[in-house]
Design a protein around this motif. Structure first.
Motif, PDB file in Angstrom:
ATOM      1  N   ARG A   3      27.620 -12.241  49.751  1.00 26.99           N
ATOM      2  CA  ARG A   3      28.830 -12.724  49.082  1.00 26.99           C
ATOM      3  C   ARG A   3      29.308 -11.716  48.035  1.00 26.99           C
ATOM      4  N   GLU A   4      28.381 -11.139  47.279  1.00 28.96           N
ATOM      5  CA  GLU A   4      28.739 -10.122  46.288  1.00 28.96           C
ATOM      6  C   GLU A   4      29.336  -8.889  46.950  1.00 28.96           C
ATOM      7  N   GLN A   5      28.748  -8.456  48.073  1.00 27.03           N
ATOM      8  CA  GLN A   5      29.296  -7.321  48.825  1.00 27.03           C
ATOM      9  C   GLN A   5      30.705  -7.637  49.314  1.00 27.03           C
ATOM     10  N   GLY A   6      30.901  -8.846  49.784  1.00 20.62           N
ATOM     11  CA  GLY A   6      32.222  -9.264  50.259  1.00 20.62           C
ATOM     12  C   GLY A   6      33.277  -9.153  49.183  1.00 20.62           C
ATOM     13  N   ARG A   7      32.950  -9.599  47.985  1.00 19.76           N
ATOM     14  CA  ARG A   7      33.899  -9.519  46.866  1.00 19.76           C
ATOM     15  C   ARG A   7      34.196  -8.060  46.493  1.00 19.76           C
ATOM     16  N   LYS A   8      33.181  -7.224  46.584  1.00 22.32           N
ATOM     17  CA  LYS A   8      33.352  -5.814  46.198  1.00 22.32           C
ATOM     18  C   LYS A   8      34.132  -5.000  47.220  1.00 22.32           C
ATOM     19  N   LYS A   9      33.865  -5.237  48.522  1.00 23.69           N
ATOM     20  CA  LYS A   9      34.468  -4.320  49.486  1.00 23.69           C
ATOM     21  C   LYS A   9      35.161  -4.944  50.694  1.00 23.69           C
ATOM     22  N   TRP A  10      34.833  -6.149  51.142  1.00 19.51           N
ATOM     23  CA  TRP A  10      35.382  -6.640  52.394  1.00 19.51           C
ATOM     24  C   TRP A  10      36.561  -7.586  52.248  1.00 19.51           C
ATOM     25  N   TYR A  11      36.584  -8.377  51.198  1.00 19.64           N
ATOM     26  CA  TYR A  11      37.593  -9.429  51.103  1.00 19.64           C
ATOM     27  C   TYR A  11      38.712  -9.103  50.127  1.00 19.64           C
ATOM     28  N   GLN A  12      39.932  -9.256  50.620  1.00 20.01           N
ATOM     29  CA  GLN A  12      41.111  -9.232  49.758  1.00 20.01           C
ATOM     30  C   GLN A  12      41.195 -10.573  49.026  1.00 20.01           C
ATOM     31  N   SER A  13      40.902 -11.633  49.779  1.00 20.27           N
ATOM     32  CA  SER A  13      40.855 -12.975  49.201  1.00 20.27           C
ATOM     33  C   SER A  13      40.085 -13.890  50.144  1.00 20.27           C
ATOM     34  N   TYR A  14      39.566 -14.976  49.575  1.00 19.22           N
ATOM     35  CA  TYR A  14      38.956 -16.004  50.414  1.00 19.22           C
ATOM     36  C   TYR A  14      38.957 -17.339  49.700  1.00 19.22           C
ATOM     37  N   LYS A  15      38.805 -18.385  50.475  1.00 18.56           N
ATOM     38  CA  LYS A  15      38.673 -19.743  49.956  1.00 18.56           C
ATOM     39  C   LYS A  15      37.558 -20.432  50.746  1.00 18.56           C
ATOM     40  N   THR A  16      36.808 -21.245  50.042  1.00 17.47           N
ATOM     41  CA  THR A  16      35.780 -22.066  50.667  1.00 17.47           C
ATOM     42  C   THR A  16      36.111 -23.521  50.381  1.00 17.47           C
ATOM     43  N   ARG A  17      36.130 -24.306  51.422  1.00 15.21           N
ATOM     44  CA  ARG A  17      36.408 -25.738  51.291  1.00 15.21           C
ATOM     45  C   ARG A  17      35.255 -26.509  51.926  1.00 15.21           C
ATOM     46  N   ILE A  18      34.871 -27.595  51.292  1.00 14.68           N
ATOM     47  CA  ILE A  18      33.799 -28.438  51.822  1.00 14.68           C
ATOM     48  C   ILE A  18      34.402 -29.799  52.124  1.00 14.68           C
ATOM     49  N   ALA A  19      34.217 -30.244  53.361  1.00 19.77           N
ATOM     50  CA  ALA A  19      34.823 -31.497  53.801  1.00 19.77           C
ATOM     51  C   ALA A  19      33.782 -32.382  54.485  1.00 19.77           C
ATOM     52  N   LEU A  20      33.932 -33.669  54.293  1.00 16.59           N
ATOM     53  CA  LEU A  20      33.111 -34.646  54.998  1.00 16.59           C
ATOM     54  C   LEU A  20      33.765 -34.950  56.347  1.00 16.59           C
ATOM     55  N   VAL A  21      33.026 -34.757  57.412  1.00 17.01           N
ATOM     56  CA  VAL A  21      33.516 -35.099  58.745  1.00 17.01           C
ATOM     57  C   VAL A  21      33.146 -36.561  58.991  1.00 17.01           C
ATOM     58  N   GLU A  22      34.149 -37.395  59.087  1.00 17.70           N
ATOM     59  CA  GLU A  22      33.910 -38.822  59.263  1.00 17.70           C
ATOM     60  C   GLU A  22      33.933 -39.248  60.721  1.00 17.70           C
ATOM     61  N   ARG A  23      34.652 -38.503  61.537  1.00 15.98           N
ATOM     62  CA  ARG A  23      34.676 -38.761  62.961  1.00 15.98           C
ATOM     63  C   ARG A  23      35.192 -37.519  63.667  1.00 15.98           C
ATOM     64  N   TYR A  24      34.943 -37.454  64.954  1.00 15.42           N
ATOM     65  CA  TYR A  24      35.485 -36.382  65.771  1.00 15.42           C
ATOM     66  C   TYR A  24      35.608 -36.874  67.198  1.00 15.42           C
ATOM     67  N   TYR A  25      36.410 -36.168  67.958  1.00 10.77           N
ATOM     68  CA  TYR A  25      36.561 -36.450  69.376  1.00 10.77           C
ATOM     69  C   TYR A  25      36.950 -35.147  70.042  1.00 10.77           C
ATOM     70  N   GLY A  26      36.878 -35.086  71.344  1.00  6.69           N
ATOM     71  CA  GLY A  26      37.187 -33.841  72.024  1.00  6.69           C
ATOM     72  C   GLY A  26      37.463 -34.036  73.499  1.00  6.69           C
ATOM     73  N   PHE A  27      37.585 -32.927  74.180  1.00  2.00           N
ATOM     74  CA  PHE A  27      37.875 -32.885  75.605  1.00  2.00           C
ATOM     75  C   PHE A  27      37.146 -31.687  76.191  1.00  2.00           C
ATOM     76  N   GLU A  28      36.630 -31.841  77.374  1.00  2.72           N
ATOM     77  CA  GLU A  28      36.000 -30.723  78.065  1.00  2.72           C
ATOM     78  C   GLU A  28      36.302 -30.854  79.544  1.00  2.72           C
ATOM     79  N   LYS A  29      36.933 -29.826  80.084  1.00  2.00           N
ATOM     80  CA  LYS A  29      37.263 -29.794  81.517  1.00  2.00           C
ATOM     81  C   LYS A  29      35.984 -29.584  82.315  1.00  2.00           C
ATOM     82  N   ASP A  30      35.875 -30.267  83.447  1.00  2.00           N
ATOM     83  CA  ASP A  30      34.677 -30.139  84.309  1.00  2.00           C
ATOM     84  C   ASP A  30      34.523 -28.746  84.842  1.00  2.00           C
TER      85      ASP A  30
END
Length: 106
Positions: free
Chosen positions: A79-106
């Motif tokens: 993370r320190e290396q990222g701030r020094k040389k790789w990232y122009q900017s970043y954001k970290t968000r933490i979210a609770l996943v309460e449900r999900y659903y999806g689709f998958e073709k056979d």
């Protein structure tokens, strides 16, 4: 690949970034962070994509697992290396996943 997560609830850490032009060792370090995260207690999976911005979503059993990952020494150094040389900017968000659903073709 889409992560195969368990039945909700669980947590998602959404890391969104814009990189600088310096990509020296970036891919190697990013790959190492995924390997290391997979070893952490409470890790459930990860998905990542990069175009103009990078988005990585990691899934975790609980907030304690996320806290422990954030405090991991090797992750902290990356993370320190990222701030020094790789990232122009970043954001970290933490979210609770309460449900999900999806689709998958056979």
């Amino acid at each position: 690949m889409i992560a195969n997560t368990p039945k909700a609830p669980y947590y998602a850490v959404i890391f969104t970034s814009v990189n600088t032009e310096n990509d020296e060792d970036y891919a190697k370090t990013a790959d190492r962070m995924v390997e290391l995260a997979k070893e952490q207690k409470g890790f459930l999976g990860v998905e990542s994509a990069r175009n103009d911005i990078g988005i990585t979503v990691s899934y975790w059993k609980d907030l304690e697992s996320i806290k422990n990952w954030k405090e991991n020494a090797e992750h902290t150094l990356a993370r320190e290396q990222g701030r020094k040389k790789w990232y122009q900017s970043y954001k970290t968000r933490i979210a609770l996943v309460e449900r999900y659903y999806g689709f998958e073709k056979d």
